[in-house]
Design an enzyme around this catalytic site. Structure first.
Site, PDB file in Angstrom:
ATOM      1  N   GLY A 194       4.991  16.265  -1.269  1.00 26.58           N
ATOM      2  CA  GLY A 194       5.767  16.615  -2.473  1.00 26.58           C
ATOM      3  C   GLY A 194       5.057  17.695  -3.281  1.00 26.58           C
ATOM      4  O   GLY A 194       3.843  17.660  -3.416  1.00 26.58           O
ATOM      5  N   ARG A 249       7.367  18.586   4.481  1.00 23.58           N
ATOM      6  CA  ARG A 249       7.013  17.347   5.190  1.00 23.58           C
ATOM      7  C   ARG A 249       7.308  17.659   6.655  1.00 23.58           C
ATOM      8  O   ARG A 249       8.440  17.959   7.006  1.00 23.58           O
ATOM      9  CB  ARG A 249       7.860  16.180   4.683  1.00 23.58           C
ATOM     10  CG  ARG A 249       7.622  15.897   3.191  1.00 23.58           C
ATOM     11  CD  ARG A 249       8.228  14.573   2.774  1.00 23.58           C
ATOM     12  NE  ARG A 249       8.357  14.493   1.332  1.00 23.58           N
ATOM     13  CZ  ARG A 249       7.393  14.073   0.508  1.00 23.58           C
ATOM     14  NH1 ARG A 249       6.238  13.710   0.995  1.00 23.58           N
ATOM     15  NH2 ARG A 249       7.600  14.014  -0.793  1.00 23.58           N
ATOM     16  N   ASP A 301      -1.604  11.447   0.059  1.00 23.59           N
ATOM     17  CA  ASP A 301      -2.195  10.528   1.016  1.00 23.59           C
ATOM     18  C   ASP A 301      -1.797  10.842   2.470  1.00 23.59           C
ATOM     19  O   ASP A 301      -2.649  10.909   3.362  1.00 23.59           O
ATOM     20  CB  ASP A 301      -1.666   9.139   0.626  1.00 23.59           C
ATOM     21  CG  ASP A 301      -2.546   8.055   1.126  1.00 23.59           C
ATOM     22  OD1 ASP A 301      -3.765   8.247   1.119  1.00 23.59           O
ATOM     23  OD2 ASP A 301      -1.995   7.022   1.559  1.00 23.59           O
ATOM     24  N   THR A 353      -0.589  14.891  -6.037  1.00 24.30           N
ATOM     25  CA  THR A 353       0.623  14.068  -5.973  1.00 24.30           C
ATOM     26  C   THR A 353       0.857  13.438  -7.338  1.00 24.30           C
ATOM     27  O   THR A 353      -0.095  12.934  -7.951  1.00 24.30           O
ATOM     28  CB  THR A 353       0.521  12.948  -4.902  1.00 24.30           C
ATOM     29  OG1 THR A 353       1.627  12.048  -5.078  1.00 24.30           O
ATOM     30  CG2 THR A 353      -0.765  12.140  -4.985  1.00 24.30           C
ATOM     31  N   ASP A 360       2.231  10.785  -7.823  1.00 27.64           N
ATOM     32  CA  ASP A 360       2.119   9.328  -7.702  1.00 27.64           C
ATOM     33  C   ASP A 360       0.731   8.824  -8.125  1.00 27.64           C
ATOM     34  O   ASP A 360       0.570   7.651  -8.436  1.00 27.64           O
ATOM     35  CB  ASP A 360       2.385   8.877  -6.254  1.00 27.64           C
ATOM     36  CG  ASP A 360       3.754   9.320  -5.762  1.00 27.64           C
ATOM     37  OD1 ASP A 360       4.616   9.602  -6.613  1.00 27.64           O
ATOM     38  OD2 ASP A 360       3.959   9.390  -4.540  1.00 27.64           O
ATOM     39  N   ASP A 398      -1.829   8.189  -6.332  1.00 34.29           N
ATOM     40  CA  ASP A 398      -2.100   7.011  -5.492  1.00 34.29           C
ATOM     41  C   ASP A 398      -3.096   7.299  -4.370  1.00 34.29           C
ATOM     42  O   ASP A 398      -2.988   6.745  -3.282  1.00 34.29           O
ATOM     43  CB  ASP A 398      -0.787   6.470  -4.908  1.00 34.29           C
ATOM     44  CG  ASP A 398      -0.093   7.481  -4.006  1.00 34.29           C
ATOM     45  OD1 ASP A 398      -0.522   8.657  -3.962  1.00 34.29           O
ATOM     46  OD2 ASP A 398       0.890   7.103  -3.339  1.00 34.29           O
ATOM     47  N   ARG A 426       6.409   6.151  -6.080  1.00 34.23           N
ATOM     48  CA  ARG A 426       6.508   5.375  -4.826  1.00 34.23           C
ATOM     49  C   ARG A 426       6.096   3.929  -5.096  1.00 34.23           C
ATOM     50  O   ARG A 426       6.602   3.337  -6.019  1.00 34.23           O
ATOM     51  CB  ARG A 426       5.639   5.999  -3.733  1.00 34.23           C
ATOM     52  CG  ARG A 426       6.270   7.251  -3.156  1.00 34.23           C
ATOM     53  CD  ARG A 426       5.867   7.395  -1.711  1.00 34.23           C
ATOM     54  NE  ARG A 426       5.949   8.797  -1.304  1.00 34.23           N
ATOM     55  CZ  ARG A 426       5.637   9.225  -0.114  1.00 34.23           C
ATOM     56  NH1 ARG A 426       5.210   8.389   0.810  1.00 34.23           N
ATOM     57  NH2 ARG A 426       5.750  10.486   0.201  1.00 34.23           N
TER      58      ARG A 426
HETATM   59  P1  ATP Z   1       3.337  12.864  -1.652  1.00 30.97           P
HETATM   60  O1  ATP Z   1       2.411  11.812  -2.216  1.00 30.97           O
HETATM   61  O2  ATP Z   1       3.703  13.883  -2.657  1.00 30.97           O
HETATM   62  O3  ATP Z   1       4.516  12.289  -0.936  1.00 30.97           O
HETATM   63  P2  ATP Z   1       2.014  13.169   0.878  1.00 30.97           P
HETATM   64  O4  ATP Z   1       0.994  14.111   1.376  1.00 30.97           O
HETATM   65  O5  ATP Z   1       1.648  11.717   0.870  1.00 30.97           O
HETATM   66  O6  ATP Z   1       2.470  13.683  -0.562  1.00 30.97           O
HETATM   67  P3  ATP Z   1       3.771  12.775   3.143  1.00 30.97           P
HETATM   68  O7  ATP Z   1       5.180  13.186   3.352  1.00 30.97           O
HETATM   69  O8  ATP Z   1       3.420  11.337   3.280  1.00 30.97           O
HETATM   70  O9  ATP Z   1       3.354  13.359   1.719  1.00 30.97           O
HETATM   71  O10 ATP Z   1       2.828  13.572   4.164  1.00 30.97           O
HETATM   72  C1  ATP Z   1       2.907  14.983   4.261  1.00 30.97           C
HETATM   73  C2  ATP Z   1       2.795  15.399   5.688  1.00 30.97           C
HETATM   74  O11 ATP Z   1       1.523  14.966   6.226  1.00 30.97           O
HETATM   75  C3  ATP Z   1       3.808  14.775   6.642  1.00 30.97           C
HETATM   76  O12 ATP Z   1       5.032  15.456   6.599  1.00 30.97           O
HETATM   77  C4  ATP Z   1       3.118  14.922   7.981  1.00 30.97           C
HETATM   78  O13 ATP Z   1       3.262  16.225   8.473  1.00 30.97           O
HETATM   79  C5  ATP Z   1       1.673  14.701   7.613  1.00 30.97           C
HETATM   80  N1  ATP Z   1       1.302  13.303   7.873  1.00 30.97           N
HETATM   81  C6  ATP Z   1       1.526  12.224   7.110  1.00 30.97           C
HETATM   82  N2  ATP Z   1       1.056  11.096   7.679  1.00 30.97           N
HETATM   83  C7  ATP Z   1       0.522  11.486   8.865  1.00 30.97           C
HETATM   84  C8  ATP Z   1      -0.118  10.799   9.932  1.00 30.97           C
HETATM   85  N3  ATP Z   1      -0.342   9.485   9.900  1.00 30.97           N
HETATM   86  N4  ATP Z   1      -0.517  11.544  11.010  1.00 30.97           N
HETATM   87  C9  ATP Z   1      -0.317  12.885  11.059  1.00 30.97           C
HETATM   88  N5  ATP Z   1       0.272  13.575  10.062  1.00 30.97           N
HETATM   89  C10 ATP Z   1       0.685  12.909   8.999  1.00 30.97           C
END
Ligand code: ATP
Length: 321
Positions: free
Chosen positions: A11, A72, A103, A126, A128, A130, A172
């Site tokens: 995000g 994403r 995360d 983020t 969140d 978190d 979240r």
């Molecule tokens: P936000 O907290 O704003 O949602 P985030 O980084 O947690 O940010 P996610 O959509 O969970 O957002 O993860 C971003 C990208 O990281 C995913 O689209 C994917 O490409 C990669 N990603 C997430 N989890 C994994 C994983 N376990 N293994 C490999 N890539 C991952």
């Protein structure tokens, strides 16, 4: 000249643009050639990686979102696409990467580093808030200020009518945004996943307060509970107040970065580039108790984030008044 790239993943948050500006300026200061990866991990895979200059970051410090786009990426979850991403970076001679993300993004980077050995430094980003290991993530202060303005506005209308307003706040599964918003906006009620609550006890207090003259309520509810409508109905049925639900939604992601956000972006980015230049290969810059510290990615991803005890206690007291 050594080359360094930056990308945004997950995000978007307000604060990414000031970080990108600092990235370009501080890279040059350190004798590095800066690159932008447009479109997050998808950009790595699709090779939308371009050299960056001062003119690319002119006039962006006050803007929310991210000039280099975020994404994403489902492909990045597959090893074969992570291999393509690494090949693209190597072909361009880039061996250092700054990653602004949450995360999920850091889990992705942990795998990417293990498989491809390309050095990276993460900046927790983020709304969140978190991410384990850091008390602050980029975007949080601006989001809290957006929520504050919205809640203040709702309070104006709430105090003109005998009504209960339920405000649903993002995060979240994490109640941090909701908790801090409730404490700083004088909400009568704050419901978050981390604090158990008993509606019967709250009902007794609210009915007593109504008898004493209270004529409106503001309840802040974390999206993770998925019960904003239910709470609104509870106000109608149990407290006898007409109620409205406001889901703040994506407005919480936008807005121009606050002063605190810009300073945090400036410092996070400076520390990230310093960490990479000093030879750290898989680190995340964390902010705890007023200081920045670089931690290994393992420390970040092995545990789930928990809201600090002190804040939680304040939240519990709000429910037990
Ligand atoms: P936000 O907290 O704003 O949602 P985030 O980084 O947690 O940010 P996610 O959509 O969970 O957002 O993860 C971003 C990208 O990281 C995913 O689209 C994917 O490409 C990669 N990603 C997430 N989890 C994994 C994983 N376990 N293994 C490999 N890539 C991952």
């Amino acid at each position: 000249m050594n080359k360094i790239a930056i990308l945004c993943s997950g995000g978007d948050v307000s604060g990414m643009n000031p970080a990108i500006k600092r990235f370009v300026e501080y890279s040059f200061e350190q004798g590095l050639k800066p690159y932008f990866v447009y479109g997050g991990f998808d950009g790595l895979i699709d090779n939308t990686i371009k050299e960056a200059g001062y003119s690319d970051v002119a006039g962006i410090i006050h803007r929310g979102g991210t000039k280099i786009y975020s994404a994403r990426s489902t492909r990045f979850k597959e090893e074969k696409f992570r291999a393509i991403a690494a090949k693209n970076l190597r072909t361009l001679g880039i061996d250092k990467l700054v990653v602004l993300g949450g995360d999920g993004s850091f889990h992705g980077m942990e795998l990417f580093f293990k498989e491809q050995n390309i050095s990276f430094c993460g900046i927790p980003s983020t709304i969140d808030n978190d991410i384990n290991g850091t008390q602050y993530c980029l975007g949080v202060d601006t989001a809290l200020n957006v929520i504050k303005t919205a809640t203040d506005n709702i309070r104006d209308t709430a105090s003109s009518f005998k009504r209960a307003f339920v405000i649903e706040v993002m995060g979240r599964d994490c109640g941090y945004l909701a908790l801090v918003s409730a404490l700083t906006s004088g909400a009568e009620m704050c419901l978050i996943p981390e604090i158990p609550y008993d509606l019967d006890t709250i009902k007794k207090r609210f009915l007593r307060e109504v008898k004493e003259g209270r004529n409106y309520f503001i309840a802040v509810v974390a999206e993770g509970l998925k019960n904003s409508q239910e709470i609104a109905q509870w106000f109608e049925k149990e407290i006898g107040f007409e109620s409205r639900v406001t889901v703040l939604g994506h407005i919480q992601r936008g807005g121009n970065p606050t002063v605190r956000e810009r300073l945090m972006a400036y410092q996070f980015t400076t520390y990230a580039i310093d960490a990479l230049c000093s030879g750290q290969k898989d680190s995340v810059i964390c902010y705890s108790n007023g200081a920045f510290e670089s931690k290994s990615i393992k420390e970040i991803t092995t545990k789930k984030y928990e809201i600090g005890e002190e804040l939680l206690t304040l939240g519990k007291r709000l429910l037990q008044k």
